[in-house]
Design a protein around this motif. Structure first.
Motif, PDB file in Angstrom:
ATOM      1  N   LEU A   1      -6.607   0.502 -13.205  1.00 31.98           N
ATOM      2  CA  LEU A   1      -5.729   1.656 -13.401  1.00 31.98           C
ATOM      3  C   LEU A   1      -6.544   2.899 -13.727  1.00 31.98           C
ATOM      4  CD1 LEU A   1      -3.310  -0.171 -15.861  1.00 31.98           C
ATOM      5  CD2 LEU A   1      -2.984   0.131 -13.401  1.00 31.98           C
ATOM      6  N   SER A   2      -6.170   4.029 -13.135  1.00 30.24           N
ATOM      7  CA  SER A   2      -6.833   5.282 -13.489  1.00 30.24           C
ATOM      8  C   SER A   2      -5.852   6.436 -13.345  1.00 30.24           C
ATOM      9  CB  SER A   2      -8.081   5.519 -12.633  1.00 30.24           C
ATOM     10  OG  SER A   2      -7.738   5.636 -11.280  1.00 30.24           O
ATOM     11  N   SER A   3      -6.021   7.406 -14.242  1.00 33.74           N
ATOM     12  CA  SER A   3      -5.157   8.577 -14.219  1.00 33.74           C
ATOM     13  C   SER A   3      -5.952   9.809 -14.620  1.00 33.74           C
ATOM     14  CB  SER A   3      -3.975   8.401 -15.174  1.00 33.74           C
ATOM     15  OG  SER A   3      -3.229   9.613 -15.242  1.00 33.74           O
TER      16      SER A   3
ATOM     17  N   ASN B   1      -2.067  -1.590  -3.610  1.00 34.45           N
ATOM     18  CA  ASN B   1      -2.724  -0.311  -3.851  1.00 34.45           C
ATOM     19  C   ASN B   1      -1.636   0.739  -3.981  1.00 34.45           C
ATOM     20  OD1 ASN B   1      -5.707  -0.755  -3.578  1.00 34.45           O
ATOM     21  ND2 ASN B   1      -5.018  -1.615  -1.629  1.00 34.45           N
ATOM     22  N   PHE B   2      -1.574   1.401  -5.142  1.00 32.84           N
ATOM     23  CA  PHE B   2      -0.566   2.423  -5.393  1.00 32.84           C
ATOM     24  C   PHE B   2      -1.258   3.704  -5.822  1.00 32.84           C
ATOM     25  CE2 PHE B   2       1.463  -1.627  -6.880  1.00 32.84           C
ATOM     26  CZ  PHE B   2       2.329  -1.767  -5.805  1.00 32.84           C
TER      27      PHE B   2
ATOM     28  N   ASN C   1       0.885  -1.158   0.000  1.00 33.48           N
ATOM     29  CA  ASN C   1       0.000   0.000   0.000  1.00 33.48           C
ATOM     30  C   ASN C   1       0.923   1.207   0.000  1.00 33.48           C
ATOM     31  OD1 ASN C   1      -2.543  -1.500   0.411  1.00 33.48           O
ATOM     32  ND2 ASN C   1      -1.583  -2.020   2.360  1.00 33.48           N
ATOM     33  N   VAL C   2       1.091   1.837  -1.162  1.00 36.43           N
ATOM     34  CA  VAL C   2       2.089   2.893  -1.322  1.00 36.43           C
ATOM     35  C   VAL C   2       1.415   4.125  -1.912  1.00 36.43           C
ATOM     36  CG1 VAL C   2       4.231   3.534  -2.491  1.00 36.43           C
ATOM     37  CG2 VAL C   2       3.938   1.199  -1.643  1.00 36.43           C
TER      38      VAL C   2
ATOM     39  N   ASN D   1      -4.442  -2.148  -7.671  1.00 39.42           N
ATOM     40  CA  ASN D   1      -5.086  -0.874  -7.978  1.00 39.42           C
ATOM     41  C   ASN D   1      -3.990   0.168  -8.059  1.00 39.42           C
ATOM     42  OD1 ASN D   1      -7.925  -1.587  -7.844  1.00 39.42           O
ATOM     43  ND2 ASN D   1      -7.603  -1.846  -5.645  1.00 39.42           N
ATOM     44  N   ALA D   2      -3.999   0.972  -9.121  1.00 36.01           N
ATOM     45  CA  ALA D   2      -3.005   2.041  -9.264  1.00 36.01           C
ATOM     46  C   ALA D   2      -3.684   3.265  -9.835  1.00 36.01           C
ATOM     47  CB  ALA D   2      -1.857   1.598 -10.164  1.00 36.01           C
TER      48      ALA D   2
END
Length: 185
Positions: free
Chosen positions: A154-156, A117-118, A99-100, A135-136
């Motif tokens: 992934l989401s950005s 989780n990132f 978790n980062v 998850n990132a």
């Protein structure tokens, strides 16, 4: 700091003053390294400014059972204009759930296997050679994934999403750039 870890563990790492790198090795220990940057230059461990700089941050680096915590947080009275950042480089066994999160720089992860989780609001998220449900998300840059095995979300909103060589279910969304997928199974 070094922590012995004889079984799979969990890494919880947060930084509000710089980026975080997580990489793996074949040893049964977690190594947490802290790098202090002032005016774009990494200070040596003997630099007399380090003690003064650390007064502006809360550091929590500890192990409890199989959970390793490495948190760097700016204090409320911190002067954001003094051009100081603290980044973390963490070397861990491959079997490590992570978790980062970073609000002061990017996150780069390589080699870990577990549940992850990132997130980053200060830079991009880059994953290489990872395994497990992941998850990132990034609001400060793009998300890049290369060679992942497992389901990934992934989401950005700060850049595009680029995925290359993934086996598993993929959710990829970007409101800050394009989404590019290749070599997907």
């Amino acid at each position: 700091k070094n922590f012995d870890l004889n079984q799979p563990g969990t890494l919880n790492a947060k930084s509000s003053g710089g980026g975080i790198i997580v990489k793996t090795h074949n040893q049964k220990k977690v190594i947490v390294e802290i790098f202090i940057r002032k005016n774009g230059r990494i200070l040596s461990p003997s630099d007399p400014m380090i003690e003064e700089i650390l007064e502006d941050f809360d550091l929590e680096i500890e192990k409890n059972g199989t959970v390793v915590t490495a948190n760097v947080k700016r204090k409320a009275n911190f002067n954001v204009w003094n051009n100081v950042g603290i980044s973390l480089t963490i070397t861990a066994p491959r079997e490590m759930s992570c978790n980062v999160s970073s609000s002061g720089g990017g996150v780069k992860i390589s080699g870990v296997s577990g549940t992850h989780n990132f997130s980053s609001s200060g830079g991009g998220v880059k994953l290489e050679n990872t395994t497990g449900n992941t998850n990132a998300k990034s609001s400060g840059g793009g998300v890049k994934v290369r060679n992942h095995n497992g389901d990934i979300h992934l989401s950005s909103s700060g850049g595009g999403v680029n995925v290359d060589v993934v086996s598993g279910s993929i959710y990829a969304h970007s409101s800050g750039g394009g989404v590019h997928l290749k070599n997907i199974k």
